[in-house]
Design an enzyme around this catalytic site. Sequence first.
Site, PDB file in Angstrom:
ATOM      1  N   HIS A 311      35.653  35.471  48.919  1.00 53.55           N
ATOM      2  CA  HIS A 311      35.875  34.991  47.549  1.00 53.55           C
ATOM      3  C   HIS A 311      36.588  36.084  46.762  1.00 53.55           C
ATOM      4  O   HIS A 311      36.325  37.272  46.948  1.00 53.55           O
ATOM      5  CB  HIS A 311      34.539  34.666  46.875  1.00 53.55           C
ATOM      6  CG  HIS A 311      34.676  33.786  45.695  1.00 53.55           C
ATOM      7  ND1 HIS A 311      35.006  34.257  44.449  1.00 53.55           N
ATOM      8  CD2 HIS A 311      34.560  32.443  45.566  1.00 53.55           C
ATOM      9  CE1 HIS A 311      35.072  33.235  43.603  1.00 53.55           C
ATOM     10  NE2 HIS A 311      34.808  32.128  44.248  1.00 53.55           N
ATOM     11  N   ASP A 369      31.581  26.647  49.613  1.00 57.30           N
ATOM     12  CA  ASP A 369      32.119  25.627  50.531  1.00 57.30           C
ATOM     13  C   ASP A 369      31.523  25.688  51.919  1.00 57.30           C
ATOM     14  O   ASP A 369      31.771  24.784  52.730  1.00 57.30           O
ATOM     15  CB  ASP A 369      33.645  25.792  50.618  1.00 57.30           C
ATOM     16  CG  ASP A 369      34.301  25.454  49.285  1.00 57.30           C
ATOM     17  OD1 ASP A 369      35.016  26.323  48.750  1.00 57.30           O
ATOM     18  OD2 ASP A 369      34.035  24.364  48.778  1.00 57.30           O
TER      19      ASP A 369
HETATM   20  C1  SDX Z   1      36.683  28.296  46.119  1.00 57.51           C
HETATM   21  O1  SDX Z   1      38.156  31.310  42.549  1.00 57.51           O
HETATM   22  C2  SDX Z   1      37.127  30.554  42.558  1.00 57.51           C
HETATM   23  O2  SDX Z   1      36.186  30.688  41.777  1.00 57.51           O
HETATM   24  C3  SDX Z   1      37.156  29.435  43.579  1.00 57.51           C
HETATM   25  C4  SDX Z   1      35.872  28.627  43.775  1.00 57.51           C
HETATM   26  C5  SDX Z   1      35.574  27.771  42.574  1.00 57.51           C
HETATM   27  O3  SDX Z   1      34.397  27.394  42.421  1.00 57.51           O
HETATM   28  O4  SDX Z   1      36.522  27.389  41.855  1.00 57.51           O
HETATM   29  O5  SDX Z   1      34.789  29.505  44.007  1.00 57.51           O
HETATM   30  C6  SDX Z   1      36.002  27.672  44.960  1.00 57.51           C
HETATM   31  O6  SDX Z   1      37.863  28.161  46.239  1.00 57.51           O
HETATM   32  C7  SDX Z   1      35.884  29.148  47.066  1.00 57.51           C
HETATM   33  C8  SDX Z   1      36.763  29.814  48.161  1.00 57.51           C
HETATM   34  C9  SDX Z   1      37.021  28.782  49.245  1.00 57.51           C
HETATM   35  N1  SDX Z   1      38.011  29.276  50.201  1.00 57.51           N
HETATM   36  C10 SDX Z   1      37.661  29.579  51.448  1.00 57.51           C
HETATM   37  O7  SDX Z   1      36.506  29.598  51.866  1.00 57.51           O
HETATM   38  C11 SDX Z   1      38.846  29.861  52.365  1.00 57.51           C
HETATM   39  C12 SDX Z   1      38.562  31.141  53.159  1.00 57.51           C
HETATM   40  N2  SDX Z   1      38.556  32.250  52.227  1.00 57.51           N
HETATM   41  C13 SDX Z   1      39.787  33.013  52.076  1.00 57.51           C
HETATM   42  O8  SDX Z   1      40.958  32.296  52.195  1.00 57.51           O
HETATM   43  C14 SDX Z   1      39.708  34.056  50.968  1.00 57.51           C
HETATM   44  O9  SDX Z   1      38.504  34.680  51.085  1.00 57.51           O
HETATM   45  C15 SDX Z   1      39.903  33.615  49.518  1.00 57.51           C
HETATM   46  C16 SDX Z   1      41.166  32.868  49.326  1.00 57.51           C
HETATM   47  C17 SDX Z   1      38.755  32.787  49.075  1.00 57.51           C
HETATM   48  C18 SDX Z   1      39.954  34.902  48.664  1.00 57.51           C
HETATM   49  O10 SDX Z   1      41.082  35.591  49.045  1.00 57.51           O
HETATM   50  P1  SDX Z   1      41.486  36.994  48.328  1.00 57.51           P
HETATM   51  O11 SDX Z   1      40.574  37.328  47.238  1.00 57.51           O
HETATM   52  O12 SDX Z   1      42.955  36.930  48.020  1.00 57.51           O
HETATM   53  O13 SDX Z   1      41.182  38.030  49.434  1.00 57.51           O
HETATM   54  P2  SDX Z   1      42.187  38.466  50.554  1.00 57.51           P
HETATM   55  O14 SDX Z   1      42.847  37.252  51.151  1.00 57.51           O
HETATM   56  O15 SDX Z   1      43.045  39.551  50.027  1.00 57.51           O
HETATM   57  O16 SDX Z   1      41.187  39.043  51.677  1.00 57.51           O
HETATM   58  C19 SDX Z   1      40.791  40.397  51.693  1.00 57.51           C
HETATM   59  C20 SDX Z   1      40.612  40.712  53.184  1.00 57.51           C
HETATM   60  C21 SDX Z   1      41.867  40.415  54.011  1.00 57.51           C
HETATM   61  O17 SDX Z   1      41.802  41.256  55.158  1.00 57.51           O
HETATM   62  P3  SDX Z   1      42.628  42.694  55.124  1.00 57.51           P
HETATM   63  O18 SDX Z   1      44.042  42.344  54.724  1.00 57.51           O
HETATM   64  O19 SDX Z   1      41.894  43.543  54.131  1.00 57.51           O
HETATM   65  O20 SDX Z   1      42.514  43.187  56.557  1.00 57.51           O
HETATM   66  O21 SDX Z   1      39.603  39.853  53.734  1.00 57.51           O
HETATM   67  C22 SDX Z   1      40.167  39.000  54.727  1.00 57.51           C
HETATM   68  C23 SDX Z   1      41.665  39.001  54.490  1.00 57.51           C
HETATM   69  O22 SDX Z   1      42.370  38.744  55.710  1.00 57.51           O
HETATM   70  N3  SDX Z   1      39.594  37.670  54.518  1.00 57.51           N
HETATM   71  C24 SDX Z   1      39.157  36.877  55.488  1.00 57.51           C
HETATM   72  C25 SDX Z   1      38.624  35.749  54.837  1.00 57.51           C
HETATM   73  N4  SDX Z   1      38.771  35.883  53.526  1.00 57.51           N
HETATM   74  C26 SDX Z   1      39.372  37.068  53.317  1.00 57.51           C
HETATM   75  N5  SDX Z   1      39.154  37.032  56.846  1.00 57.51           N
HETATM   76  C27 SDX Z   1      38.615  36.008  57.546  1.00 57.51           C
HETATM   77  N6  SDX Z   1      38.084  34.885  57.002  1.00 57.51           N
HETATM   78  C28 SDX Z   1      38.074  34.719  55.660  1.00 57.51           C
HETATM   79  N7  SDX Z   1      37.556  33.627  55.120  1.00 57.51           N
END
Ligand code: SDX
Length: 435
Positions: A311, A369
């Site tokens: 998140h 989720d």
């Molecule tokens: C919702 O914003 C809100 O409040 C949203 C929400 C709401 O109520 O409105 O809470 C609802 O959208 C919840 C989130 C649902 N999405 C998912 O579950 C999809 C999986 N999650 C990711 O796509 C991700 O965690 C996000 C999009 C939610 C957040 O992404 P960020 O903040 O841009 O973080 P990032 O992509 O920069 O990740 C940081 C690191 C990265 O690795 P490095 O580059 O540091 O090596 O963490 C890794 C990412 O690759 N990473 C994940 C991951 N999420 C982040 N690796 C594997 N699986 C994941 N789910």
Amino acid sequence: MTNSETKATLSFSDGSASLEMPIYKGSVGPDVIDIRKLYGATGMFTYDPGFMSTAACNSSITYIDGDKGELLYRGYPIEQLAVNGGDFLETCYLLLNGELPNAAQKTEFVDTVTKHTMVHEQMQFFFRGFRRDAHPMSVLVGTVGALASFYHDSLDINDPHHREVSAIRLIAKMPTLVAMAYKYSIGQPFVYPRNDLSYSANFMHMMFSTPCEPYKVNEVLVRALDRILILHADHEQNASTSTVRLAGSSGANPFACIAAGIACLWGPAHGGANEAALSMLEEIGNVDNIPEFIKQVKDKNSGVKLMGFGHRVYKNYDPRAKLMRETCYEVLNELGLQDDPLFKLAMALEKIALEDEYFVSRKLYPNVDFYSGIVQRALGIPTSLFTGIFALARTVGWIAQWKEMISDPEQKIGRPRQLFVGSPKRDVPPIAKRG
Ligand code: SDX
């Protein structure tokens, strides 16, 4: 919002410019630096793709402490509202008005919403243009936007009464449209709302009744759905809420703004994650396949993510995920599905991930989720409709944030700038001289 005595000073190492900027304090949470004079003073923009360090507005609706895993609606902890704070419509009243309703206010609000649950009879014809297997979110983007064509009496965003009527209409009609999208997809006739049922019971009725057999209300399942709606009602300035605010800043009508929010919520990185998380669990299949799946997630080239994890704000456990897991237990026990294999798989996956350095070091925890799909599947809701339920719940948050923005004297049309890295000015060559 109060002025801090401390100022922020920006000075350039070459001494070319120096700027003092005010710092504002909120009631809780991070202070903000007011950079509005930056471009005028320096000719430069800030650069913040994804808005990692940007507050786009001031708001008094929802507060999140990502480190503590805390979520407050108008100051009330989500744990209290979801467990003993009454039903979803009480949360709607709170988000819209800033205070929980007393008994008389609740009765009036419930009655008003109940009396707006029907949609115009011509709305049914919009559905006929869709394929039966259209994704429900495509149907909702279309039909919610189409609502604007029926309510010319509540489109003046500068009229507080119009804003109020539009808010009620959207909250009241979303369940009807989501249920209609479902009925259309399975070839069953649309079911009209019933005014003698609660908001969530009425939704289950419109989803699962048929002309041959009424839906038998199961209060445990209705309560579970109501809690799902409360948990998803609002969440600060997330992507879809920011979309609604940006659309609203141009003066677009509320139905168009909510349709824009639905479109944004559809994405798998946002509201589409609940559908993706369940598909992920079904693809993993059983506990033995978890290690291979985790290996793929760690391989950056795989493009595989652990859906329902991570998140932008929560760097601790999403409080909604805990409540959703509890709801899982309640619903599965009620239905005699205690040994649901997907639920057991989800808990095993969560345990393994939370002990794995890759996830721990990146502060990746289950979010709202991760479990919501399992609960919704147990309630009989098809996977493709999960994000539609999220949109149904979030409509009140979107509308509350939209109303707050419209009433904010500071609000202007949102118009971000850019760092341009394309071609400087050049002359058009005649086609014969192009490479
Ligand atoms: C919702 O914003 C809100 O409040 C949203 C929400 C709401 O109520 O409105 O809470 C609802 O959208 C919840 C989130 C649902 N999405 C998912 O579950 C999809 C999986 N999650 C990711 O796509 C991700 O965690 C996000 C999009 C939610 C957040 O992404 P960020 O903040 O841009 O973080 P990032 O992509 O920069 O990740 C940081 C690191 C990265 O690795 P490095 O580059 O540091 O090596 O963490 C890794 C990412 O690759 N990473 C994940 C991951 N999420 C982040 N690796 C594997 N699986 C994941 N789910």
